[in-house]
Design a protein around this motif. Structure first.
Motif, PDB file in Angstrom:
ATOM      1  N   MET A   1     -76.790 -32.319 -72.200  1.00 11.61           N
ATOM      2  CA  MET A   1     -75.743 -31.564 -71.538  1.00 11.61           C
ATOM      3  C   MET A   1     -75.751 -31.865 -70.043  1.00 11.61           C
ATOM      4  SD  MET A   1     -73.167 -29.758 -71.614  1.00 11.61           S
ATOM      5  CE  MET A   1     -72.949 -28.841 -73.096  1.00 11.61           C
ATOM      6  N   ALA A   2     -76.936 -31.932 -69.427  1.00 11.47           N
ATOM      7  CA  ALA A   2     -77.011 -32.231 -67.998  1.00 11.47           C
ATOM      8  C   ALA A   2     -76.398 -33.597 -67.725  1.00 11.47           C
ATOM      9  CB  ALA A   2     -78.459 -32.173 -67.523  1.00 11.47           C
ATOM     10  N   THR A   3     -76.620 -34.548 -68.602  1.00 13.35           N
ATOM     11  CA  THR A   3     -76.088 -35.881 -68.409  1.00 13.35           C
ATOM     12  C   THR A   3     -74.564 -35.887 -68.520  1.00 13.35           C
ATOM     13  OG1 THR A   3     -78.126 -36.817 -69.264  1.00 13.35           O
ATOM     14  CG2 THR A   3     -76.235 -38.260 -69.214  1.00 13.35           C
ATOM     15  N   VAL A   4     -74.010 -35.143 -69.454  1.00 15.64           N
ATOM     16  CA  VAL A   4     -72.560 -35.058 -69.595  1.00 15.64           C
ATOM     17  C   VAL A   4     -71.962 -34.365 -68.375  1.00 15.64           C
ATOM     18  CG1 VAL A   4     -70.680 -34.052 -70.957  1.00 15.64           C
ATOM     19  CG2 VAL A   4     -72.590 -35.182 -72.102  1.00 15.64           C
ATOM     20  N   GLU A   5     -72.603 -33.302 -67.903  1.00 16.32           N
ATOM     21  CA  GLU A   5     -72.118 -32.614 -66.707  1.00 16.32           C
ATOM     22  C   GLU A   5     -72.167 -33.543 -65.498  1.00 16.32           C
ATOM     23  OE1 GLU A   5     -74.478 -29.085 -66.517  1.00 16.32           O
ATOM     24  OE2 GLU A   5     -73.304 -28.095 -68.074  1.00 16.32           O
ATOM     25  N   GLU A   6     -73.207 -34.346 -65.405  1.00 20.32           N
ATOM     26  CA  GLU A   6     -73.309 -35.308 -64.309  1.00 20.32           C
ATOM     27  C   GLU A   6     -72.181 -36.333 -64.392  1.00 20.32           C
ATOM     28  OE1 GLU A   6     -76.372 -38.800 -63.613  1.00 20.32           O
ATOM     29  OE2 GLU A   6     -77.264 -36.854 -63.132  1.00 20.32           O
ATOM     30  N   LEU A   7     -71.895 -36.815 -65.587  1.00 18.00           N
ATOM     31  CA  LEU A   7     -70.802 -37.764 -65.772  1.00 18.00           C
ATOM     32  C   LEU A   7     -69.468 -37.116 -65.390  1.00 18.00           C
ATOM     33  CD1 LEU A   7     -69.931 -40.593 -66.641  1.00 18.00           C
ATOM     34  CD2 LEU A   7     -69.863 -39.759 -69.004  1.00 18.00           C
ATOM     35  N   CYS A   8     -69.275 -35.843 -65.714  1.00 21.91           N
ATOM     36  CA  CYS A   8     -68.053 -35.128 -65.317  1.00 21.91           C
ATOM     37  C   CYS A   8     -67.927 -35.088 -63.793  1.00 21.91           C
ATOM     38  CB  CYS A   8     -68.051 -33.710 -65.874  1.00 21.91           C
ATOM     39  SG  CYS A   8     -67.733 -33.610 -67.648  1.00 21.91           S
TER      40      CYS A   8
ATOM     41  N   CYS B   1     -69.428 -40.780 -75.871  1.00 22.62           N
ATOM     42  CA  CYS B   1     -68.404 -39.905 -75.301  1.00 22.62           C
ATOM     43  C   CYS B   1     -67.745 -40.546 -74.083  1.00 22.62           C
ATOM     44  CB  CYS B   1     -68.968 -38.540 -74.942  1.00 22.62           C
ATOM     45  SG  CYS B   1     -70.140 -38.529 -73.585  1.00 22.62           S
ATOM     46  N   VAL B   2     -66.526 -40.074 -73.813  1.00 20.48           N
ATOM     47  CA  VAL B   2     -65.734 -40.514 -72.670  1.00 20.48           C
ATOM     48  C   VAL B   2     -65.319 -39.270 -71.907  1.00 20.48           C
ATOM     49  CG1 VAL B   2     -63.595 -41.662 -71.956  1.00 20.48           C
ATOM     50  CG2 VAL B   2     -64.860 -42.522 -73.922  1.00 20.48           C
ATOM     51  N   VAL B   3     -65.336 -39.364 -70.570  1.00 18.57           N
ATOM     52  CA  VAL B   3     -64.872 -38.269 -69.717  1.00 18.57           C
ATOM     53  C   VAL B   3     -63.634 -38.763 -68.983  1.00 18.57           C
ATOM     54  CG1 VAL B   3     -65.439 -36.759 -67.774  1.00 18.57           C
ATOM     55  CG2 VAL B   3     -67.202 -37.352 -69.452  1.00 18.57           C
ATOM     56  N   ILE B   4     -62.552 -37.980 -69.049  1.00 17.42           N
ATOM     57  CA  ILE B   4     -61.294 -38.356 -68.412  1.00 17.42           C
ATOM     58  C   ILE B   4     -60.702 -37.174 -67.656  1.00 17.42           C
ATOM     59  CG2 ILE B   4     -60.744 -40.143 -70.104  1.00 17.42           C
ATOM     60  CD1 ILE B   4     -58.841 -38.142 -71.425  1.00 17.42           C
ATOM     61  N   LYS B   5     -59.789 -37.488 -66.729  1.00 13.63           N
ATOM     62  CA  LYS B   5     -59.025 -36.456 -66.029  1.00 13.63           C
ATOM     63  C   LYS B   5     -57.864 -36.052 -66.924  1.00 13.63           C
ATOM     64  CE  LYS B   5     -55.647 -37.325 -63.011  1.00 13.63           C
ATOM     65  NZ  LYS B   5     -54.556 -36.557 -63.532  1.00 13.63           N
ATOM     66  N   PRO B   6     -57.588 -34.757 -67.028  1.00 11.66           N
ATOM     67  CA  PRO B   6     -56.449 -34.347 -67.842  1.00 11.66           C
ATOM     68  C   PRO B   6     -55.128 -34.823 -67.234  1.00 11.66           C
ATOM     69  CG  PRO B   6     -57.613 -32.432 -66.930  1.00 11.66           C
ATOM     70  CD  PRO B   6     -58.321 -33.657 -66.458  1.00 11.66           C
ATOM     71  N   SER B   7     -54.193 -35.147 -68.081  1.00 13.62           N
ATOM     72  CA  SER B   7     -52.885 -35.614 -67.625  1.00 13.62           C
ATOM     73  C   SER B   7     -52.144 -34.505 -66.884  1.00 13.62           C
ATOM     74  CB  SER B   7     -52.029 -36.042 -68.815  1.00 13.62           C
ATOM     75  OG  SER B   7     -52.609 -37.120 -69.474  1.00 13.62           O
ATOM     76  N   GLY B   8     -51.384 -34.910 -65.881  1.00 13.62           N
ATOM     77  CA  GLY B   8     -50.497 -33.986 -65.187  1.00 13.62           C
ATOM     78  C   GLY B   8     -51.168 -33.009 -64.251  1.00 13.62           C
ATOM     79  N   MET B   9     -52.427 -33.186 -63.959  1.00 11.98           N
ATOM     80  CA  MET B   9     -53.138 -32.253 -63.088  1.00 11.98           C
ATOM     81  C   MET B   9     -53.184 -32.802 -61.667  1.00 11.98           C
ATOM     82  SD  MET B   9     -56.368 -30.213 -64.245  1.00 11.98           S
ATOM     83  CE  MET B   9     -56.790 -28.739 -63.392  1.00 11.98           C
TER      84      MET B   9
ATOM     85  N   ASP C   1     -62.812 -29.339 -64.895  1.00  8.08           N
ATOM     86  CA  ASP C   1     -61.509 -29.667 -65.485  1.00  8.08           C
ATOM     87  C   ASP C   1     -61.551 -30.966 -66.299  1.00  8.08           C
ATOM     88  OD1 ASP C   1     -60.218 -27.467 -64.332  1.00  8.08           O
ATOM     89  OD2 ASP C   1     -59.884 -28.571 -62.463  1.00  8.08           O
ATOM     90  N   MET C   2     -62.591 -31.769 -66.114  1.00  8.26           N
ATOM     91  CA  MET C   2     -62.672 -33.045 -66.811  1.00  8.26           C
ATOM     92  C   MET C   2     -62.745 -32.812 -68.324  1.00  8.26           C
ATOM     93  SD  MET C   2     -62.534 -35.218 -64.343  1.00  8.26           S
ATOM     94  CE  MET C   2     -61.508 -33.993 -63.564  1.00  8.26           C
ATOM     95  N   VAL C   3     -62.171 -33.724 -69.072  1.00 11.05           N
ATOM     96  CA  VAL C   3     -62.136 -33.612 -70.522  1.00 11.05           C
ATOM     97  C   VAL C   3     -63.170 -34.566 -71.122  1.00 11.05           C
ATOM     98  CG1 VAL C   3     -60.699 -33.975 -72.575  1.00 11.05           C
ATOM     99  CG2 VAL C   3     -59.683 -33.039 -70.470  1.00 11.05           C
ATOM    100  N   VAL C   4     -64.004 -34.037 -72.007  1.00 14.66           N
ATOM    101  CA  VAL C   4     -65.003 -34.844 -72.703  1.00 14.66           C
ATOM    102  C   VAL C   4     -64.522 -35.039 -74.127  1.00 14.66           C
ATOM    103  CG1 VAL C   4     -67.410 -35.021 -73.428  1.00 14.66           C
ATOM    104  CG2 VAL C   4     -66.829 -33.847 -71.279  1.00 14.66           C
ATOM    105  N   THR C   5     -64.465 -36.294 -74.548  1.00 10.89           N
ATOM    106  CA  THR C   5     -64.042 -36.605 -75.914  1.00 10.89           C
ATOM    107  C   THR C   5     -64.975 -37.661 -76.489  1.00 10.89           C
ATOM    108  OG1 THR C   5     -62.141 -37.230 -77.275  1.00 10.89           O
ATOM    109  CG2 THR C   5     -62.405 -38.401 -75.196  1.00 10.89           C
TER     110      THR C   5
END
Length: 96
Positions: free
Chosen positions: A33-40, A72-80, A89-93
């Protein structure tokens, strides 16, 4: 023969061994989880960077990050709007 030894039945039933395994699993999940949060945070910072550099305008375009080991991939949500963007706000998929 793989060279790896399977734990004995006694070792699996040992309460101390079960506790050790639960703690190891919990540490692994916390690290994950810490690694995913860091990636965000990194993806958020990259998106702010491309906005401040004038490479994107308003809310179009984005930067993303990938963790292939976890799939997993972290992206910015569209239209923000970039100015209102937060790391949370980053999206993890997943990659599938």
């Amino acid at each position: 023969m793989s060279g790896r030894r399977e734990p004995s039945r006694a070792a699996v039933d040992d309460p101390a061994e079960r506790l050790r395994r639960r703690r190891a699993k919990a540490r692994s999940e916390a690290f994950s989880m810490a690694t995913v949060e860091e990636l965000c945070r990194e993806v958020w910072a990259a998106n702010l960077g491309i906005y401040r550099a004038g490479l994107v305008t308003m809310h179009s375009g984005n930067a993303s990050g990938i963790d292939r080991r976890r799939g997993c991939v972290v992206i910015k949500p569209s239209g923000m709007d970039y100015e209102k963007l937060k790391p949370s706000d980053m999206v993890v998929t997943d990659l599938e």
